[in-house]
Design an enzyme around this catalytic site. Structure first.
Site, PDB file in Angstrom:
ATOM      1  N   GLN A 103      -2.625  -2.285   7.628  1.00 35.85           N
ATOM      2  CA  GLN A 103      -3.013  -3.699   7.721  1.00 35.85           C
ATOM      3  C   GLN A 103      -3.922  -4.059   6.534  1.00 35.85           C
ATOM      4  OE1 GLN A 103      -3.437  -1.811  11.033  1.00 35.85           O
ATOM      5  NE2 GLN A 103      -1.273  -2.154  10.973  1.00 35.85           N
ATOM      6  N   LYS A 125       0.821  -1.224   0.000  1.00 33.79           N
ATOM      7  CA  LYS A 125       0.000   0.000   0.000  1.00 33.79           C
ATOM      8  C   LYS A 125       0.848   1.264   0.000  1.00 33.79           C
ATOM      9  CE  LYS A 125      -2.201  -1.351   3.736  1.00 33.79           C
ATOM     10  NZ  LYS A 125      -1.699  -2.722   3.872  1.00 33.79           N
TER      11      LYS A 125
HETATM   12  P1  IMP Z   1      -0.903  -6.174  16.207  1.00 35.45           P
HETATM   13  O1  IMP Z   1      -1.599  -5.264  15.269  1.00 35.45           O
HETATM   14  O2  IMP Z   1       0.525  -5.810  16.465  1.00 35.45           O
HETATM   15  O3  IMP Z   1      -1.684  -6.380  17.475  1.00 35.45           O
HETATM   16  O4  IMP Z   1      -0.829  -7.631  15.532  1.00 35.45           O
HETATM   17  C1  IMP Z   1      -2.001  -8.404  15.270  1.00 35.45           C
HETATM   18  C2  IMP Z   1      -1.825  -9.194  13.974  1.00 35.45           C
HETATM   19  O5  IMP Z   1      -1.812  -8.283  12.878  1.00 35.45           O
HETATM   20  C3  IMP Z   1      -0.536  -9.975  13.876  1.00 35.45           C
HETATM   21  O6  IMP Z   1      -0.764 -11.151  13.113  1.00 35.45           O
HETATM   22  C4  IMP Z   1       0.388  -9.052  13.095  1.00 35.45           C
HETATM   23  O7  IMP Z   1       1.408  -9.761  12.421  1.00 35.45           O
HETATM   24  C5  IMP Z   1      -0.600  -8.440  12.134  1.00 35.45           C
HETATM   25  N1  IMP Z   1      -0.211  -7.110  11.650  1.00 35.45           N
HETATM   26  C6  IMP Z   1      -0.299  -5.947  12.321  1.00 35.45           C
HETATM   27  N2  IMP Z   1       0.127  -4.929  11.545  1.00 35.45           N
HETATM   28  C7  IMP Z   1       0.475  -5.463  10.376  1.00 35.45           C
HETATM   29  C8  IMP Z   1       0.961  -4.902   9.143  1.00 35.45           C
HETATM   30  O8  IMP Z   1       1.130  -3.688   8.977  1.00 35.45           O
HETATM   31  N3  IMP Z   1       1.198  -5.783   8.139  1.00 35.45           N
HETATM   32  C9  IMP Z   1       0.963  -7.113   8.268  1.00 35.45           C
HETATM   33  N4  IMP Z   1       0.500  -7.674   9.386  1.00 35.45           N
HETATM   34  C10 IMP Z   1       0.264  -6.859  10.433  1.00 35.45           C
END
Ligand code: IMP
Length: 431
Positions: free
Chosen positions: A225, A16
């Site tokens: 995300q 993105k």
């Molecule tokens: P958190 O957002 O750090 O709580 O992670 C929750 C889940 O989202 C995990 O599986 C992370 O690897 C994934 N995740 C969070 N941010 C990203 C991103 O920017 N790219 C890919 N995966 C993400």
């Protein structure tokens, strides 16, 4: 100029950052609306590589204004460091970046809680980025969090409020997790210093975004995300803690639906996922390694190796539908250049029954086995292609199939990491 929303169609890391960078050249505002420093948007400008976590990618264009919406959770330490790092590269953002007073703060104890919770979950862990995202959103929904606006309080009040929050967090750290407390006074004092640095950027979002609401200024909304990581619509509980789908734009900015404009979904030409949770079209073993190496699939935020697999059409259709995508951009097509066969998951086998629509419930997803359709590879380099007609015939056939099955025009195809490595289409790829 029409506004645009950029939404990840898969599990994040769809590329993105590059697309936002390309499309934001002429916009007035680039607006983030959810997530925090868990995002890692990589943009290559000439020889320089920029990895942005909080600052919107579009800010790399001179004169473009950046906005961090109230739906975000902002780590003020990271934000300051990111601003200073850009300034070291002669990209001044302090006078062009505004932060909503309603965005929540990620504090160091949120990161500590994130780590501790993950290690307690052991094999059931989510595989978070460790950036304190879940605990910060928890503080938001349980109405105890600190917000950016608190950084505008008189020094003593901010210090007192911060210490109170830190001491409460320390009770959880010490009593529940039997971990060390974080130093309350030291952190509160650091926060006071950060407040001085960030205060000029903190604004009332209702007033600041009025030109966008009134249609006087154009905006590009930069999602972080992806759809399948959305807390409500993703592969729960293996998701992030915010709404990375279309609804998050409204709640995360306070702008009305008419401000959204086009809704563009970004999909990699294959799939990747970091962290744990179902991945229906995953490739294990050598084939997965091959794709990871070809695509350089290592996390921009954590450096973790990404899980790799083929394009999942069932999940992609779901993403296109629930976001109401009006256009699609396919990234990293060139990564498939050397493959002799390219596969697409067109359905799932769930306990012997064939599904062609996404089942939504997380209980079913791990049992879904992909049903693949094979396409002959093009086995020719695509990274120099700039027009649709430059692409090898098999690459076009692959894209045409995706477009027809998604029912949404492919508006662009990224064939390399550089800004100019793009093919733009007027009316999609199908002839
Ligand atoms: P958190 O957002 O750090 O709580 O992670 C929750 C889940 O989202 C995990 O599986 C992370 O690897 C994934 N995740 C969070 N941010 C990203 C991103 O920017 N790219 C890919 N995966 C993400």
């Amino acid at each position: 100029m029409e506004n645009r929303v950029i939404i990840g169609g898969q599990w994040g890391d769809e590329g993105k950052g590059k697309i936002v960078d390309s499309l934001s050249r002429k916009v007035d505002w680039v607006i983030r609306f959810q997530g925090g420093a868990n995002a890692g948007h990589t943009i290559y400008v000439g020889d320089q590589k920029h990895v942005l976590h909080l600052v919107p990618s579009g800010i790399l264009h001179e004169g473009v204004l950046g906005f961090l919406g109230g739906g975000m959770v902002v780590d003020p330490w990271s934000l300051r460091d990111e601003i200073l790092a850009l300034e070291q590269k002669d990209i001044s953002v302090r006078d062009r970046l505004l932060v909503s007073a309603t965005a929540h703060l990620v504090m160091p104890f949120h990161k500590r809680l994130d780590e501790l919770r993950e290690s307690r979950l052991k094999r059931k862990s989510i595989g978070t980025t460790g950036r304190g995202i879940g605990p910060a959103y928890l503080d938001k929904v349980q109405r105890t969090g600190l917000r950016m606006g608190d950084l505008l309080l008189p020094r003593e009040n901010l210090e007192r409020k911060a210490i109170e929050k830190i001491l409460t967090a320390n009770e959880v750290l010490c009593q529940f997790y039997e971990a060390d407390p974080v130093p309350a006074k030291v952190l509160a004092e650091e926060l006071v210093v950060l407040a001085q640095f960030l205060a000029p950027m903190i604004v009332n979002p209702y007033e600041a975004l009025r030109p966008v609401r009134d249609g006087i200024a154009s905006a590009l909304f930069e999602g972080a995300q992806g759809t399948l990581l959305d807390v409500d619509h993703g592969t729960f509980p293996f998701v992030t803690s915010s709404n990375s789908t279309i609804g998050g734009v409204l709640t995360g900015t306070g702008l009305p639906p008419r401000s959204l404009g086009e809704i563009i979904g970004i999909f990699k030409a294959y799939c990747t996922r970091v962290g744990n949770g179902p991945f229906m079209s995953e490739l294990l073993g050598d084939q997965g390694d091959q794709l990871r190496d070809a695509g350089g699939e290592y996390g921009a935020t954590t450096g973790r190796a990404r899980r790799c697999g083929w394009f999942d059409l069932v999940a992609a259709r779901y993403a296109a539908d629930i976001n109401g995508m009006t256009g699609v951009i396919i990234t990293k097509l060139d990564v498939l250049d050397k493959m002799s066969t390219v596969r697409v998951a067109t359905g799932y086998d769930l306990d012997g029954e064939e599904l062609t629509t996404y089942p939504v419930l997380s209980e079913a997803l791990p049992r879904c086995k992909p049903i693949f359709r094979d396409f002959p590879g093009w086995e020719k380099p695509t990274s120099e292609c700039r027009r649709l007609t430059d692409l090898p015939a098999n690459a076009r056939k692959y894209l045409e199939f995706l477009e027809q099955e998604l029912g949404v025009h492919i508006q662009g195809i990224s064939v390399g990491k550089e800004r100019e490595a793009m093919i733009w289409t007027e009316t999609g790829v199908s002839t």
